[in-house]
Scaffold this active site. Structure first.
Site, mmCIF file in Angstrom:
data_model
loop_
_atom_site.group_PDB
_atom_site.id
_atom_site.type_symbol
_atom_site.label_atom_id
_atom_site.label_comp_id
_atom_site.label_asym_id
_atom_site.label_seq_id
_atom_site.Cartn_x
_atom_site.Cartn_y
_atom_site.Cartn_z
ATOM 1 N N HIS A 1 47.354 86.213 -5.360
ATOM 2 C CA HIS A 1 48.274 87.050 -4.856
ATOM 3 C C HIS A 1 48.375 87.037 -3.429
ATOM 4 O O HIS A 1 47.590 86.691 -2.688
ATOM 5 C CB HIS A 1 47.846 88.593 -5.495
ATOM 6 C CG HIS A 1 47.817 88.995 -6.687
ATOM 7 N ND1 HIS A 1 48.631 89.575 -7.472
ATOM 8 C CD2 HIS A 1 46.480 88.689 -7.377
ATOM 9 C CE1 HIS A 1 48.041 89.722 -8.682
ATOM 10 N NE2 HIS A 1 46.734 89.296 -8.702
ATOM 11 N N TYR A 2 49.467 87.366 -2.874
ATOM 12 C CA TYR A 2 49.364 88.033 -1.563
ATOM 13 C C TYR A 2 49.660 89.460 -1.401
ATOM 14 O O TYR A 2 50.167 89.983 -2.581
ATOM 15 C CB TYR A 2 50.353 87.366 -0.527
ATOM 16 C CG TYR A 2 51.949 87.569 -0.709
ATOM 17 C CD1 TYR A 2 52.591 88.581 -0.907
ATOM 18 C CD2 TYR A 2 52.841 86.449 -0.756
ATOM 19 C CE1 TYR A 2 53.890 88.943 -1.128
ATOM 20 C CE2 TYR A 2 54.122 86.357 -0.920
ATOM 21 C CZ TYR A 2 54.806 87.575 -1.005
ATOM 22 O OH TYR A 2 56.187 87.803 -1.083
ATOM 23 N N THR A 3 49.177 89.891 -0.355
ATOM 24 C CA THR A 3 49.221 91.482 -0.385
ATOM 25 C C THR A 3 50.645 92.113 -0.101
ATOM 26 O O THR A 3 50.932 93.142 -0.593
ATOM 27 C CB THR A 3 48.144 91.999 0.895
ATOM 28 O OG1 THR A 3 48.466 91.121 2.205
ATOM 29 C CG2 THR A 3 46.879 91.683 0.543
ATOM 30 N N GLU B 1 43.567 89.023 -3.687
ATOM 31 C CA GLU B 1 44.515 89.381 -2.921
ATOM 32 C C GLU B 1 44.403 88.817 -1.649
ATOM 33 O O GLU B 1 43.560 88.892 -0.820
ATOM 34 C CB GLU B 1 44.792 90.929 -2.814
ATOM 35 C CG GLU B 1 45.251 91.634 -3.820
ATOM 36 C CD GLU B 1 46.933 91.747 -4.087
ATOM 37 O OE1 GLU B 1 47.406 91.178 -3.095
ATOM 38 O OE2 GLU B 1 47.336 92.312 -5.078
ATOM 39 N N ASP C 1 54.758 86.289 -5.609
ATOM 40 C CA ASP C 1 53.660 85.683 -4.864
ATOM 41 C C ASP C 1 52.339 84.861 -5.413
ATOM 42 O O ASP C 1 52.494 84.620 -6.560
ATOM 43 C CB ASP C 1 52.781 87.165 -4.366
ATOM 44 C CG ASP C 1 52.295 87.908 -5.535
ATOM 45 O OD1 ASP C 1 52.750 88.044 -6.521
ATOM 46 O OD2 ASP C 1 51.113 88.266 -5.272
HETATM 47 ZN ZN LIG Z 1 50.589 89.738 -6.819
#
Ligand SMILES: [Zn+2]
Length: 255
Positions: A34-36, A99, A151
């Site tokens: 993911h990205y935050t 993340e 993401d």
């Molecule tokens: Zn995510």
């Protein structure tokens, strides 16, 4: 007071209260990246540890490469939300979530620093080794939640991960003008495209009709495997990249 020892050597520990036991399966067999999507890493870290947020991930990787573990790998973190892969929908129970600090598309979407990616690679290798996770099961949040999540996005350097031995990738076929499948099309070719996407794991109905859901899944595929152009149109490059991905998968699994 750290709460537990990190599974990943060198990681800091900041315990999140947002987790539970894994259901059905006891061991993760997937990694979800993911990205935050928040202005700063410290804000994201605080959010993932705030009981009010009801979200978490096993790890957070800061821009400077610092790794923070928030949930034990043996526990079920709350990072995937409504998702599906190979028909399985409780992705939180079968995955480890990472993340990666990046403000995301709504806040300028900068590139991922090299130090951060090196840390992600090391972390993924650790997780993959501890749980014998297959290469093709290191995925983007957008792969398992197409249409809902984008993401870590088309700037995420999957190539660098693959070069370091993490994930599954083939060189994307060059984008050229030519025949393409898009919303409104129907028939055997659309059915073949949907079948190939489903064969790789994507949650798409094989109907022979190129509907909005098919478009969304094609976009998710492109964002990960043909990031140069993410438009939901299954052009020749998209189809042939998908085809070689499946072929290389068969080569891997027959070894
Ligand atoms: Zn995510």
């Amino acid at each position: 007071m750290s709460g537990f020892l990190p599974d990943q050597q060198g990681a800091e520990v900041r315990v999140s209260p947002n987790f539970g036991p894994r259901r059905e399966t006891l061991r993760p067999d997937m990694v979800v990246l993911h990205y935050t999507g928040m202005a700063t890493g410290s804000a994201a870290e605080a959010w993932l540890c705030d009981p009010a947020s009801e979200v978490s991930s096993h790890y957070l990787v800061h821009e400077d490469g610092r790794i923070v573990q928030m949930v034990r790998e043996s526990d079920r973190a709350w990072h995937a939300g409504k998702s599906s892969w190979f028909g399985r929908t409780d992705i939180n129970s079968c995955s480890v979530g990472i993340e990666i600090v990046n403000p995301g598309h709504t806040l300028g979407y900068p590139g991922f620093p090299r130090r951060q990616i090196e840390a992600v690679v090391g972390l993924c290798k650790g997780i993959i080794g501890r749980h014998s996770i297959a290469a093709q099961r290191v995925l983007a949040h957008s792969d398992i939640a197409p249409g809902r999540k984008i993401d870590p996005g088309e700037k995420f350097p999957w190539k660098a991960l693959f070069a370091a031995g993490v994930g599954h990738l083939v060189p994307a076929a060059p984008v050229r003008r030519g025949a393409a499948l898009k919303v409104g099309d129907a028939g055997a070719e659309v059915e073949a495209l949907q079948s190939m996407l489903a064969l790789y794991g994507y949650g798409v109905e094989i109907s022979g009709v190129f509907d909005r859901q098919t478009e969304i899944v094609v976009e998710a595929f492109q964002r990960h495997f043909r990031p140069r152009l993410v438009d939901g149109i299954a052009d020749g490059s998209t189809s042939s990249t998908l085809q070689s991905l499946l072929t290389s998968l068969r080569a891997v699994s027959s070894k």
